[in-house]
Design a protein around this motif. Sequence first.
Motif, PDB file in Angstrom:
ATOM      1  N   GLN A  56      -9.731  18.061   0.052  1.00 10.31           N
ATOM      2  CA  GLN A  56      -9.009  17.373  -0.962  1.00 10.31           C
ATOM      3  C   GLN A  56      -9.462  16.139  -1.225  1.00 10.31           C
ATOM      4  N   ARG A  57      -9.319  15.396  -2.450  1.00 12.20           N
ATOM      5  CA  ARG A  57      -9.632  14.119  -2.772  1.00 12.20           C
ATOM      6  C   ARG A  57      -8.620  13.097  -2.953  1.00 12.20           C
ATOM      7  N   THR A  58      -8.257  12.259  -2.166  1.00 14.21           N
ATOM      8  CA  THR A  58      -6.861  11.194  -2.490  1.00 14.21           C
ATOM      9  C   THR A  58      -7.118  10.114  -3.038  1.00 14.21           C
ATOM     10  N   LYS A  59      -6.698   9.579  -4.255  1.00 14.31           N
ATOM     11  CA  LYS A  59      -6.994   8.216  -4.649  1.00 14.31           C
ATOM     12  C   LYS A  59      -5.974   7.575  -4.325  1.00 14.31           C
ATOM     13  N   MET A  60      -6.320   6.341  -3.897  1.00 19.10           N
ATOM     14  CA  MET A  60      -5.371   5.327  -3.309  1.00 19.10           C
ATOM     15  C   MET A  60      -5.005   4.510  -4.491  1.00 19.10           C
ATOM     16  N   GLY A  61      -3.962   3.625  -4.418  1.00 17.14           N
ATOM     17  CA  GLY A  61      -3.682   2.856  -5.573  1.00 17.14           C
ATOM     18  C   GLY A  61      -4.106   1.442  -5.498  1.00 17.14           C
ATOM     19  N   LYS A  62      -4.330   0.911  -6.633  1.00 14.32           N
ATOM     20  CA  LYS A  62      -5.063  -0.446  -6.677  1.00 14.32           C
ATOM     21  C   LYS A  62      -4.151  -1.427  -5.746  1.00 14.32           C
ATOM     22  N   SER A  63      -4.938  -2.465  -5.256  1.00 16.03           N
ATOM     23  CA  SER A  63      -4.326  -3.250  -4.686  1.00 16.03           C
ATOM     24  C   SER A  63      -3.643  -4.424  -5.394  1.00 16.03           C
ATOM     25  N   GLU A  64      -2.180  -4.570  -5.011  1.00 16.69           N
ATOM     26  CA  GLU A  64      -1.257  -5.776  -5.959  1.00 16.69           C
ATOM     27  C   GLU A  64      -1.449  -7.140  -5.823  1.00 16.69           C
ATOM     28  N   ASP A  65      -2.569  -7.518  -4.691  1.00 16.87           N
ATOM     29  CA  ASP A  65      -2.906  -8.790  -4.523  1.00 16.87           C
ATOM     30  C   ASP A  65      -3.480  -9.372  -5.688  1.00 16.87           C
ATOM     31  N   SER A  66      -3.120 -10.354  -6.434  1.00 21.05           N
ATOM     32  CA  SER A  66      -3.632 -10.824  -7.501  1.00 21.05           C
ATOM     33  C   SER A  66      -4.778 -11.781  -7.089  1.00 21.05           C
ATOM     34  N   GLU A  67      -4.619 -12.558  -5.982  1.00 19.89           N
ATOM     35  CA  GLU A  67      -5.592 -13.472  -5.270  1.00 19.89           C
ATOM     36  C   GLU A  67      -7.073 -12.632  -5.097  1.00 19.89           C
TER      37      GLU A  67
ATOM     38  N   ASP B 291      -7.941  -6.253   3.352  1.00 17.36           N
ATOM     39  CA  ASP B 291      -8.580  -6.190   1.970  1.00 17.36           C
ATOM     40  C   ASP B 291      -8.913  -4.884   1.365  1.00 17.36           C
ATOM     41  N   VAL B 292      -8.500  -3.877   2.090  1.00 16.31           N
ATOM     42  CA  VAL B 292      -8.541  -2.290   1.590  1.00 16.31           C
ATOM     43  C   VAL B 292      -7.758  -1.933   0.675  1.00 16.31           C
ATOM     44  N   CYS B 293      -6.595  -1.857   1.200  1.00 20.75           N
ATOM     45  CA  CYS B 293      -5.328  -1.231   0.525  1.00 20.75           C
ATOM     46  C   CYS B 293      -4.024  -1.569   1.156  1.00 20.75           C
ATOM     47  N   GLU B 294      -2.935  -2.185   0.552  1.00 20.58           N
ATOM     48  CA  GLU B 294      -1.776  -2.434   1.181  1.00 20.58           C
ATOM     49  C   GLU B 294      -0.774  -1.065   1.388  1.00 20.58           C
ATOM     50  N   LYS B 295      -1.280   0.012   0.400  1.00 27.82           N
ATOM     51  CA  LYS B 295      -0.427   1.059   0.732  1.00 27.82           C
ATOM     52  C   LYS B 295      -1.025   2.252   1.910  1.00 27.82           C
ATOM     53  N   PRO B 296      -0.178   2.533   2.811  1.00 24.38           N
ATOM     54  CA  PRO B 296      -0.589   3.487   3.852  1.00 24.38           C
ATOM     55  C   PRO B 296      -0.986   4.973   3.162  1.00 24.38           C
ATOM     56  N   LEU B 297      -1.557   5.538   3.937  1.00 19.66           N
ATOM     57  CA  LEU B 297      -1.937   7.160   3.645  1.00 19.66           C
ATOM     58  C   LEU B 297      -1.142   7.991   4.452  1.00 19.66           C
ATOM     59  N   ASN B 298      -0.415   9.015   3.928  1.00 21.91           N
ATOM     60  CA  ASN B 298       0.454   9.870   4.742  1.00 21.91           C
ATOM     61  C   ASN B 298      -0.337  11.048   4.841  1.00 21.91           C
ATOM     62  N   LEU B 299      -0.687  11.703   5.968  1.00 24.19           N
ATOM     63  CA  LEU B 299      -1.174  12.847   5.959  1.00 24.19           C
ATOM     64  C   LEU B 299      -0.396  13.950   6.945  1.00 24.19           C
ATOM     65  N   TYR B 300      -0.469  15.180   6.863  1.00 21.98           N
ATOM     66  CA  TYR B 300       0.394  16.099   7.476  1.00 21.98           C
ATOM     67  C   TYR B 300      -0.537  17.074   8.266  1.00 21.98           C
ATOM     68  N   HIS B 301      -0.358  17.391   9.546  1.00 23.54           N
ATOM     69  CA  HIS B 301      -1.163  18.407  10.151  1.00 23.54           C
ATOM     70  C   HIS B 301      -0.510  19.314  10.905  1.00 23.54           C
ATOM     71  N   HIS B 302      -0.603  20.430  10.970  1.00 23.63           N
ATOM     72  CA  HIS B 302       0.379  21.676  11.495  1.00 23.63           C
ATOM     73  C   HIS B 302      -0.484  21.923  12.890  1.00 23.63           C
ATOM     74  N   LEU B 303      -0.044  21.359  14.149  1.00 25.57           N
ATOM     75  CA  LEU B 303      -0.731  21.707  15.274  1.00 25.57           C
ATOM     76  C   LEU B 303      -1.020  23.089  15.507  1.00 25.57           C
ATOM     77  N   LYS B 304      -1.925  23.548  16.025  1.00 24.41           N
ATOM     78  CA  LYS B 304      -2.386  24.930  16.116  1.00 24.41           C
ATOM     79  C   LYS B 304      -2.674  24.933  17.505  1.00 24.41           C
ATOM     80  N   LEU B 305      -2.163  25.964  18.435  1.00 25.10           N
ATOM     81  CA  LEU B 305      -2.607  25.958  19.908  1.00 25.10           C
ATOM     82  C   LEU B 305      -3.029  27.432  19.848  1.00 25.10           C
ATOM     83  N   TYR B 306      -2.635  28.513  19.133  1.00 23.90           N
ATOM     84  CA  TYR B 306      -2.934  29.872  19.484  1.00 23.90           C
ATOM     85  C   TYR B 306      -3.981  30.382  18.317  1.00 23.90           C
ATOM     86  N   PRO B 307      -4.879  31.287  18.738  1.00 23.89           N
ATOM     87  CA  PRO B 307      -5.867  31.733  17.852  1.00 23.89           C
ATOM     88  C   PRO B 307      -5.254  32.427  16.899  1.00 23.89           C
TER      89      PRO B 307
END
Length: 266
Positions: free
Chosen positions: A25-36, A130-146
Amino acid sequence: MVDTSLSKKKDPDQPEISLPTLKSQRTKMGKSEDSEKKKIKDVEISVPIVYGNAAFWLGKKASEYQSHKWTVYVRGATNEDLSVVVKRAVFQLHSSFNNPTRVVESAPFELSESGWGEFEIAITLFFHNDVCEKPLNLYHHLKLYPEDESGPMSTKKPVVVESYDEVVFTEPSESFLARVQNHPAVTFPRLPAGVTLPPPVSIEDESKKKRGDTKDHPLSQWFLNFSEADELLQLAAARQQVQAHIAKLRRQISLTDGQNQQFKPL
């Protein structure tokens, strides 16, 4: 979101890996809100990442509640050091683990544990200021068995499940661009005319430069190759841009036709 099925080419010298459908997938992060921060308009920086797990069956050492040793991780798609963008990663494990909230402050962003059950792991990536104030949330289902649970398990054949995500930062700050302009973990854009950046800061200490990459990682032989997914995502993004441009032109033509109809003589 682009879903695609990828398969790793079989190598006669490598054991087979249990591999379900891979997600891209392609995830777009929000723009930085720091006006400086001075932002560069009409520019995007993309950082291809891979997150997933590798699990080994413990064989004769396995017990009822300790059947597998596993590692969950977030890595660069080409095993480059993500710490140029990612400040820290937080892994939220199942509540049955001691200290289920695990914070990893430096690359490589991973943790290893042992257990018997599969569950969803929430992964939160925090970026540098200087990258982004908003964190990125990912979700992964742990797979142990084939996938083929009827087959025999092996201590030498890990179960590997990975997902690809191209994290896109729009209108990046000038400081961010200057800092990562030559970094291999980042897909650097073509800058608009008139935009110039200061020269990148070189890292003299070679050991520090390679500190967070995963090219020599003990699990690297099992990592999957996502070059095909990367190409598919680039094609999908280009197609979306073309479709948006076509839609814009159709609206303009429709508006022009409407205006011509108003001035058509009776």
